[in-house]
Enzyme design. Sequence first.
Site, mmCIF file in Angstrom:
data_model
loop_
_atom_site.group_PDB
_atom_site.id
_atom_site.type_symbol
_atom_site.label_atom_id
_atom_site.label_comp_id
_atom_site.label_asym_id
_atom_site.label_seq_id
_atom_site.Cartn_x
_atom_site.Cartn_y
_atom_site.Cartn_z
ATOM 1 N N ASN A 116 -3.162 -9.139 1.054
ATOM 2 C CA ASN A 116 -1.854 -9.467 0.497
ATOM 3 C C ASN A 116 -1.526 -8.549 -0.674
ATOM 4 O O ASN A 116 -2.418 -8.132 -1.416
ATOM 5 C CB ASN A 116 -1.821 -10.937 0.052
ATOM 6 C CG ASN A 116 -2.088 -11.894 1.200
ATOM 7 O OD1 ASN A 116 -1.955 -11.513 2.369
ATOM 8 N ND2 ASN A 116 -2.514 -13.097 0.884
ATOM 9 N N HIS A 133 -4.617 -3.506 1.024
ATOM 10 C CA HIS A 133 -3.288 -3.001 1.413
ATOM 11 C C HIS A 133 -2.411 -2.749 0.203
ATOM 12 O O HIS A 133 -1.195 -2.608 0.335
ATOM 13 C CB HIS A 133 -2.602 -4.003 2.370
ATOM 14 C CG HIS A 133 -3.313 -4.100 3.683
ATOM 15 N ND1 HIS A 133 -3.175 -5.179 4.529
ATOM 16 C CD2 HIS A 133 -4.196 -3.276 4.286
ATOM 17 C CE1 HIS A 133 -3.938 -4.988 5.599
ATOM 18 N NE2 HIS A 133 -4.580 -3.850 5.465
ATOM 19 N N CYS A 141 -0.604 7.463 -7.065
ATOM 20 C CA CYS A 141 -0.451 8.879 -6.702
ATOM 21 C C CYS A 141 -1.131 9.122 -5.354
ATOM 22 O O CYS A 141 -2.303 8.771 -5.176
ATOM 23 C CB CYS A 141 -1.111 9.755 -7.770
ATOM 24 S SG CYS A 141 -1.263 11.478 -7.265
ATOM 25 N N CYS A 144 -4.287 11.939 -5.972
ATOM 26 C CA CYS A 144 -5.611 11.629 -6.564
ATOM 27 C C CYS A 144 -5.907 10.138 -6.585
ATOM 28 O O CYS A 144 -6.992 9.724 -6.981
ATOM 29 C CB CYS A 144 -5.668 12.196 -7.990
ATOM 30 S SG CYS A 144 -4.496 11.415 -9.139
ATOM 31 N N CYS A 167 2.531 12.853 -10.287
ATOM 32 C CA CYS A 167 1.379 12.526 -11.137
ATOM 33 C C CYS A 167 1.195 13.599 -12.215
ATOM 34 O O CYS A 167 1.210 14.794 -11.905
ATOM 35 C CB CYS A 167 0.146 12.467 -10.234
ATOM 36 S SG CYS A 167 -1.411 12.273 -11.090
ATOM 37 N N CYS A 170 -2.338 15.531 -11.190
ATOM 38 C CA CYS A 170 -2.534 16.434 -10.039
ATOM 39 C C CYS A 170 -1.225 16.848 -9.392
ATOM 40 O O CYS A 170 -1.229 17.542 -8.368
ATOM 41 C CB CYS A 170 -3.426 15.744 -8.993
ATOM 42 S SG CYS A 170 -2.564 14.497 -8.023
ATOM 43 N N GLY A 207 -6.735 -17.631 5.894
ATOM 44 C CA GLY A 207 -5.349 -17.333 6.241
ATOM 45 C C GLY A 207 -5.139 -15.952 6.793
ATOM 46 O O GLY A 207 -4.136 -15.295 6.506
ATOM 47 N N THR A 208 -6.092 -15.474 7.597
ATOM 48 C CA THR A 208 -5.899 -14.175 8.243
ATOM 49 C C THR A 208 -6.038 -14.304 9.754
ATOM 50 O O THR A 208 -6.905 -15.023 10.248
ATOM 51 C CB THR A 208 -6.891 -13.110 7.715
ATOM 52 O OG1 THR A 208 -6.617 -11.859 8.367
ATOM 53 C CG2 THR A 208 -8.345 -13.508 7.943
ATOM 54 N N SER A 209 -5.170 -13.602 10.466
ATOM 55 C CA SER A 209 -5.240 -13.619 11.942
ATOM 56 C C SER A 209 -6.381 -12.732 12.429
ATOM 57 O O SER A 209 -6.683 -12.704 13.614
ATOM 58 C CB SER A 209 -3.913 -13.136 12.530
ATOM 59 O OG SER A 209 -3.656 -11.795 12.092
#
Length: 269
Positions: A116, A133, A141, A144, A167, A170, A207-209
């Site tokens: 999440n 995620h 960035c 880097c 950034c 870099c 709560g994850t498929s």
Amino acid sequence: MSEPEQQIVEQLEIAARIIANASYVIALVGAGMSKESGIPTFRGGDGLWDKQGEPPMDGYQRFLEDPVRWKAEREAQAARGSDFGRAIEEAKPNPGHLALAEMERLGYLQHIITQNIDNLHQEAGSTAITEIHGNRTKQRCIGCGRRWNRGESLGELVIDSDDLPHCPDCEGIVKNDTVMFGEPIPQDALASCFEEARQADAILLLGTSATVTPAADFPVIVYRNGGRLIEVNPQETPLTEISDAVVRAPSGEALPSLVDRVGELVSKP
Ligand code: APR
């Protein structure tokens, strides 16, 4: 008590005993954990992708091809607003998030791997978190991997003639930390997930498929290392059959009961 309710009580007892006897417990969290905070899931029958179809898997490639156009599209989309956007903006931690923060504080939970992006674990008080995620309140960035929290001084970013932020270290383009479809999982997050899965002798599947990789691979690593799996989900998933405890209940209801029972077990002489 109905048969399903009896099942939940029995499975919670099994889950509590697993946690009370484990030495390194982690959690893999999915969108279902935030459903009781008002944020829709993606799958499960009434999710966003169930209603509108899975999004294209080349979002990141389109971004790289033309970041200026992509930024303009995102800004237009944000200006239009969406139910999902409003829900995630207004969401607050629910009793499930608070229970995980309590488990960390009491030493029953060592780390959360969350899919999440809603920042609700942090708002609930959890600190040992890997966001596989990304996090909607952060910038990152793509060169880097350096991140900036919302509110942190973004003044150091270098804005180019196309109004794209770069950034200062870099010169890579800085985008929202949320991992886009087709974007590689940031190396630091991936390494952390593998390390946590390697150490764990128990994992909560909340709560994850369990259909999206690499997130869905980590419980299998724990399983192959002889670790125990505890699934908390009103519906079956591909991991149900290798789970030692299966709690068919919403996480916001199951987790507070789980914390209480673990507390009773660990405090017994
Ligand atoms: N408590 C626990 N689980 C719940 C609840 C609840 N109150 N309500 C629904 N669920 C379960 C559903 O049964 C389903 O199995 O949560 C799961 C949600 O599954 P998904 O919507 O697929 O969410 P997730 O597993 O996190 O998806 C992984 O897919 O689209 C990508 O990037 C997105 O991170 C997301 C990834």
